[in-house]
Design an enzyme around this catalytic site. Structure first.
Site, PDB file in Angstrom:
ATOM      1  N   SER A 132      31.262  21.028 -11.200  1.00 43.73           N
ATOM      2  CA  SER A 132      32.206  19.994 -11.601  1.00 43.73           C
ATOM      3  C   SER A 132      32.980  20.434 -12.854  1.00 43.73           C
ATOM      4  O   SER A 132      33.650  21.458 -12.838  1.00 43.73           O
ATOM      5  CB  SER A 132      31.469  18.673 -11.814  1.00 43.73           C
ATOM      6  OG  SER A 132      32.370  17.601 -11.897  1.00 43.73           O
ATOM      7  N   ASP A 135      34.698  14.243  -1.404  1.00 42.87           N
ATOM      8  CA  ASP A 135      34.903  14.608  -2.803  1.00 42.87           C
ATOM      9  C   ASP A 135      36.390  14.758  -3.069  1.00 42.87           C
ATOM     10  O   ASP A 135      37.079  15.523  -2.383  1.00 42.87           O
ATOM     11  CB  ASP A 135      34.171  15.925  -3.108  1.00 42.87           C
ATOM     12  CG  ASP A 135      34.246  16.340  -4.567  1.00 42.87           C
ATOM     13  OD1 ASP A 135      34.792  15.578  -5.387  1.00 42.87           O
ATOM     14  OD2 ASP A 135      33.759  17.436  -4.882  1.00 42.87           O
ATOM     15  N   HIS A 168      30.390  14.598  -4.017  1.00 43.17           N
ATOM     16  CA  HIS A 168      30.480  15.192  -5.344  1.00 43.17           C
ATOM     17  C   HIS A 168      29.208  14.932  -6.148  1.00 43.17           C
ATOM     18  O   HIS A 168      28.701  13.815  -6.206  1.00 43.17           O
ATOM     19  CB  HIS A 168      31.682  14.636  -6.107  1.00 43.17           C
ATOM     20  CG  HIS A 168      31.905  15.322  -7.412  1.00 43.17           C
ATOM     21  ND1 HIS A 168      32.532  16.544  -7.512  1.00 43.17           N
ATOM     22  CD2 HIS A 168      31.540  14.992  -8.680  1.00 43.17           C
ATOM     23  CE1 HIS A 168      32.559  16.922  -8.781  1.00 43.17           C
ATOM     24  NE2 HIS A 168      31.957  15.996  -9.510  1.00 43.17           N
TER      25      HIS A 168
END
Length: 376
Positions: A159, A316, A346
């Site tokens: 991320s 995501d 995600h």
């Protein structure tokens, strides 16, 4: 669904507390996450853990059990945690567990960097921290201290940590005074650009769990210490409208109508307004800084990048960031492995600890570790 409902409730509660003056919402949210981590501490692994300071930056080093490992030198991973540049930490339960598993299963030395967080620090402080700590780690005497093979070092992150990992890899690849460079980079559902918040994955997953477009834009605003007045305009791409001259030279570097395969483009349309709000870029020029947006890097820099692994999840909003970066790297001559998961979301790779022990977490983590094992 229950996890997402909890996240949304906590986020909105923290926003309300922020609004009435009880504290900054990012700090309040991080306090909740820290509390949650403390309730789900997994069993320790047979790994040596050392907390240290590398050029003023707090780090945690994980070394495989020397009684088990018979190797003189070990491969190594520099790992950078996610959390929107504002949440979690290298020493918290989730990332501590992940790095222990990596060190044990890969027989590798893992360097986890505890960079400074928003809201107390903003870009480029986080980038500067990881760069300083990594350059210190790559010094020949430090690598020797931790028994690291200088030819087998990877950089990785998930991320926002994937954002920092990609930016770090780009910077290290052009540093002239570094003798050891990364053999690999492995990016886990990375966030790579704040230019277009209407890619197909943003449009498709605008109501999907864990990470929504408005939350992602808010993370970017906080990262740059910008104004929340810009959030709605940025969600509509008004910050990179055609009249914003500073943005025009970057458009072909993230033209998803060309960079994405048709099965991901589907019937979504490119959103590029003729007029918008040029003042956003003028107030936040870092939006176009490649240290914050690695996807915007020029082709000559991409050519210098090492063999790359990019994990993406269908559920995501950041899916297309990873896919576009993979395509640009391939066009620059870099060998890229895209590991795409149709049924994952995600952040899922962290969720391997009860009560958040999802099959998606084990599935993605095992695939990631398998690639590292075979290539590092």
């Amino acid at each position: 669904m229950m996890l997402d409902a909890m996240f949304r409730f906590v986020q909105q509660s923290c926003d309300l507390a922020h609004y009435i003056g009880l504290g900054h919402h990012a700090k309040l949210l991080n306090s909740f996450v820290t509390w949650l981590e403390s309730k789900n501490m997994p069993s320790a692994r047979p790994v040596k853990i050392t907390d240290a300071i590398f050029d003023g930056v707090e780090v945690r080093v994980y070394q495989p059990d020397t009684q088990v490992s018979q190797k003189t030198l070990h491969r190594s991973i520099v790992y950078i945690h996610g959390g929107g540049w504002a949440l979690l930490s290298a020493k918290g339960g989730y990332y501590n567990h992940l790095c222990e598993v990596m060190a044990e299963s890969l027989d590798a030395v893992v360097l986890s960097i505890d960079y400074r967080l928003v809201p107390d620090f903003h870009f480029p402080a986080q980038f500067d921290d990881i760069l300083r700590a990594t350059k210190h780690f790559l010094l020949p005497d430090v690598l020797a201290q931790y028994s690291v093979d200088p030819t087998r070092i990877a950089v990785s992150g998930d991320s926002a940590g994937g954002n920092l990992a990609a930016a770090l890899c780009q910077e290290i690849s052009q540093e002239e005074n570094i003798t050891s460079r990364f053999k690999l980079q492995a990016l886990i559902y990375p966030v790579l650009q704040p230019f277009d918040f209407n890619t197909p994955s943003y449009q498709q997953n605008k109501l999907s769990p864990i990470l929504t477009p408005s939350v992602m834009v808010a993370f970017w605003i906080e990262y740059f210490n910008g104004s929340y007045d810009f959030v709605q305009s940025m969600l509509m791409n008004n910050h990179t409208s055609l009249e914003v001259s500073e943005a025009n030279s970057f458009r072909d570097r993230l033209d998803w109508t060309f960079l994405l395969p048709s099965r991901f483009r589907k019937n979504y349309k490119l959103i590029a307004h003729t007029t918008g709000k040029p003042e956003i870029i003028q107030n936040i020029p870092a939006l176009l800084d490649t240290r914050a947006s690695p996807l915007l890097a020029e082709k000559e820099l991409l050519r210098l990048q090492p063999k790359t692994y990019i994990m993406t999840c269908e559920i995501d909003i950041l899916r297309d960031d990873g896919l576009m970066y993979a395509k640009r790297l391939e066009k620059a001559g870099v060998e890229v492995t895209i590991d795409h998961f149709e049924d994952c979301f995600h952040g899922c790779m962290l969720f391997t600890v009860w009560p958040l022990n999802f099959s998606a977490g084990f599935h993605t983590r095992d695939s990631y570790l398998k690639w590292l094992d075979e290539n590092l």
